[in-house]
Write an enzyme that holds these catalytic residues in place. Sequence first.
Site, PDB file in Angstrom:
ATOM      1  N   ARG A  85     -61.382  30.411  63.948  1.00  0.00           N
ATOM      2  CA  ARG A  85     -62.351  29.282  63.723  1.00  0.00           C
ATOM      3  C   ARG A  85     -62.779  27.873  64.510  1.00  0.00           C
ATOM      4  NH1 ARG A  85     -62.258  28.124  58.670  1.00  0.00           N
ATOM      5  NH2 ARG A  85     -61.010  29.882  58.085  1.00  0.00           N
ATOM      6  N   SER A 270     -56.801  31.288  53.732  1.00  0.00           N
ATOM      7  CA  SER A 270     -57.078  31.781  54.881  1.00  0.00           C
ATOM      8  C   SER A 270     -55.580  32.541  55.303  1.00  0.00           C
ATOM      9  CB  SER A 270     -57.552  32.379  56.332  1.00  0.00           C
ATOM     10  OG  SER A 270     -58.919  31.499  56.692  1.00  0.00           O
ATOM     11  N   CYS A 272     -52.884  33.638  53.554  1.00  0.00           N
ATOM     12  CA  CYS A 272     -52.394  33.009  52.237  1.00  0.00           C
ATOM     13  C   CYS A 272     -52.437  34.305  51.376  1.00  0.00           C
ATOM     14  CB  CYS A 272     -52.649  32.316  51.315  1.00  0.00           C
ATOM     15  SG  CYS A 272     -52.189  30.399  52.475  1.00  0.00           S
ATOM     16  N   SER A 276     -54.029  40.854  50.559  1.00  0.00           N
ATOM     17  CA  SER A 276     -53.415  42.126  50.402  1.00  0.00           C
ATOM     18  C   SER A 276     -53.239  41.817  48.991  1.00  0.00           C
ATOM     19  CB  SER A 276     -51.600  41.361  51.086  1.00  0.00           C
ATOM     20  OG  SER A 276     -51.437  39.783  51.152  1.00  0.00           O
ATOM     21  N   ASP A 289     -62.916  39.317  50.923  1.00  0.00           N
ATOM     22  CA  ASP A 289     -62.969  37.753  51.401  1.00  0.00           C
ATOM     23  C   ASP A 289     -63.965  36.617  50.447  1.00  0.00           C
ATOM     24  OD1 ASP A 289     -62.280  35.926  53.190  1.00  0.00           O
ATOM     25  OD2 ASP A 289     -64.397  36.688  54.563  1.00  0.00           O
ATOM     26  N   ARG A 389     -57.038  41.003  64.630  1.00  0.00           N
ATOM     27  CA  ARG A 389     -57.501  40.995  62.899  1.00  0.00           C
ATOM     28  C   ARG A 389     -57.629  42.837  63.588  1.00  0.00           C
ATOM     29  NH1 ARG A 389     -58.788  37.683  59.042  1.00  0.00           N
ATOM     30  NH2 ARG A 389     -58.235  35.440  59.459  1.00  0.00           N
ATOM     31  N   ARG A 421     -49.555  27.960  50.305  1.00  0.00           N
ATOM     32  CA  ARG A 421     -49.207  28.503  50.820  1.00  0.00           C
ATOM     33  C   ARG A 421     -47.834  27.268  50.810  1.00  0.00           C
ATOM     34  NH1 ARG A 421     -47.134  31.705  55.689  1.00  0.00           N
ATOM     35  NH2 ARG A 421     -49.102  32.939  55.649  1.00  0.00           N
TER      36      ARG A 421
HETATM   37  C1  SPV Z   1     -60.933  33.561  57.196  1.00  0.00           C
HETATM   38  O1  SPV Z   1     -60.343  32.809  57.721  1.00  0.00           O
HETATM   39  O2  SPV Z   1     -61.328  33.084  55.824  1.00  0.00           O
HETATM   40  C2  SPV Z   1     -61.157  35.207  57.179  1.00  0.00           C
HETATM   41  C3  SPV Z   1     -61.235  35.080  58.758  1.00  0.00           C
HETATM   42  O3  SPV Z   1     -61.481  35.434  56.351  1.00  0.00           O
HETATM   43  S1  SPV Z   1     -62.843  34.247  59.570  1.00  0.00           S
HETATM   44  O4  SPV Z   1     -64.261  35.599  59.652  1.00  0.00           O
HETATM   45  O5  SPV Z   1     -62.480  33.736  60.888  1.00  0.00           O
HETATM   46  O6  SPV Z   1     -63.581  33.488  58.254  1.00  0.00           O
HETATM   47 MN    MN Z   2     -62.044  33.866  54.741  1.00  0.00          MN
END
Ligand code: SPV
Ligand code: MN
Length: 628
Positions: A85, A270, A272, A276, A289, A389, A421
Amino acid sequence: MLKALQNLPILGNGLDKLAKINNKRVVNILYDAFKHMNPRDILILDDSPKDLEYVRQMALRAGEETKLSKNGHTVHYDSYGDQARDKKNTKVLMKYQEKTNGINSIDYYKGLHEMMDIMNGIMKDKTMIVSFYSLGPENSIFTRPALQITDSYYVTHSEQMLYRQGFKEFQKLKDPNEFYYFWHSQGYVDDKKVSVNLDKRRIYIDPYENRVFSANNQYAGNSLACKKLALRLAINEANNSDWLTEHMFIAGYSPVNGKRTTYFAGAYPSACGKTSTAMIPGSKIVGDDIAYLRINEAGKMVGCNIEQGVFGIIGGVNPEDDPEIFSAIESERELIFSNICYDEKKEAFWKDCGKENMPKEGINHYGQWKEGMTDGENNKVPISHKNSRFTLRISDLKNADKENLHNPDGVVISGIFYGGRDPDTNYPVSESLSWEHGVLMGAIIESETTFATLEKKVSIKPSIMAIGDFLIVPKGKYLQNHLKFGKRLKKAGNCPKIFSTNYFLKNEKGYLNTKLDKKVWVLWAEGRVHGDYEAIATPTGSIPKYEDLKTLFAQVFDGRVYTRKEYEEQFSLRVKKYLNKIKRMRKLYDPKIEKDIPIELYHELDRIEIQLKKLQKTKGDNISPFDL
Ligand code: SPV
Ligand code: MN
């Protein structure tokens, strides 16, 4: 109604499709997009299997994806330099200089002007692809409809997997003007079909019109507007109303040999452990998410996953550490890898995938790759990008909660997790002493920076409720909304419990826990919701008793012995470290900089600080849980 579009180069029966939607705002948006971005033609997609298949084929034909050896598997590459991002160039268009601390904003008209300049003619010789989505289940109070315009088949393919199709939803909008819409263009692409003009990469969010413009990028966090771009719009909406939009997974957990299922939502920055935690063996996964949370008529907190797929980090996914995800990724199904490596047999590999036949060369996120090679800046190029990913549908997972995945009423959430984290301060798991303390637990998440954003330096940073990267309303307003939400739940007698987790405690030898240990923390929290375990109250939260964890470790891991020594090291109250954290949090929430932070949160900080200092005097800087 369609008059404006009649002379445009719309492919096939696209006009008939638009006639079914019969929406003036949609027509105007498409007309403006066409006139401005100047594509060769326009492809209108509905939800039919035929259209979905067409997009899959076109993603291959356009070279945005490449077929791998397993049936249904493809790989997509983002430009080197566009594999995470872009926080710097993601800005909120704000009117009247409503500048707010911590929000990356730009003057509304200046930003719009800049964006329109960049997007002028950007789709020349390309097809403008138009598709419709439903964020949240269809026919549900949660639903936000979304219209995506892009010139990328990969973006469209990914959104078709990750989001519920919304063509039908658009045919029955209650308010024809109520939907999000997005313009995206990957811009000029080179032979490898990756965006070239990264210096002109911009992602501008317009909360006034519920729209987002995104240009010169392909990485999903920048390009897939239904994901983190719509998240920002929904945060704005929720915080001007009475619901929550959160960076949270939703999953159901059952005790070992138990029948009940208890649903939790969990916010983690992300990389962290969010995916999982949602995918712990035995869990029922609803989402990994983004969640919308509301209070239902019975006064209970309900949540839904606004997505229907997973865009998960693949590094470290191997049969031992993430068995559920690994088995899903290794079997034949529709699946898009991004920024991994493949060998001459077109088999996919990534860092720590646990495979024995790791290649020494192949194609990866850098291009033609050889082990040991360096990039232009002399950095060693790993086998796969750290933020590489996989994209798949949740319904394809063995542990998908099939009954509830598309439940329009959502699921009742009984517990919330907040995690970061954190190498040296917070317990592996603790329960908040109240809703207010729980909100503080979320507000003071800190995390070592990860690789989901383009920042290079590793440092500990605050990540308020793991949503800091996406907040487009002031922190104070956002936290007030959480407290108000909790008050309503308390009044109804249905306040969920809040827990804080930390999977990343370290000593000089390494992590204090294995990746799988999180199942024990989760099941302890699940038991606490039902009053199964007692807990030890400490100033920073209530922690498990040794005996309960000993039993849980033995149950979960087939007789594994959890020692008093392990417990003592993991659950010691690190008083000095915590007091330092409070100092950092006082800076973060300095009332001179941050306006309207709820007073309750300062009270919680005061309480914890006073109690910790008192304990420090009698018991020192590091207190064993056996002395608490
Ligand atoms: C994150 O970074 O929190 C994600 C991947 O889930 S993204 O699509 O880059 O936001
Ligand atoms: Mn995310």
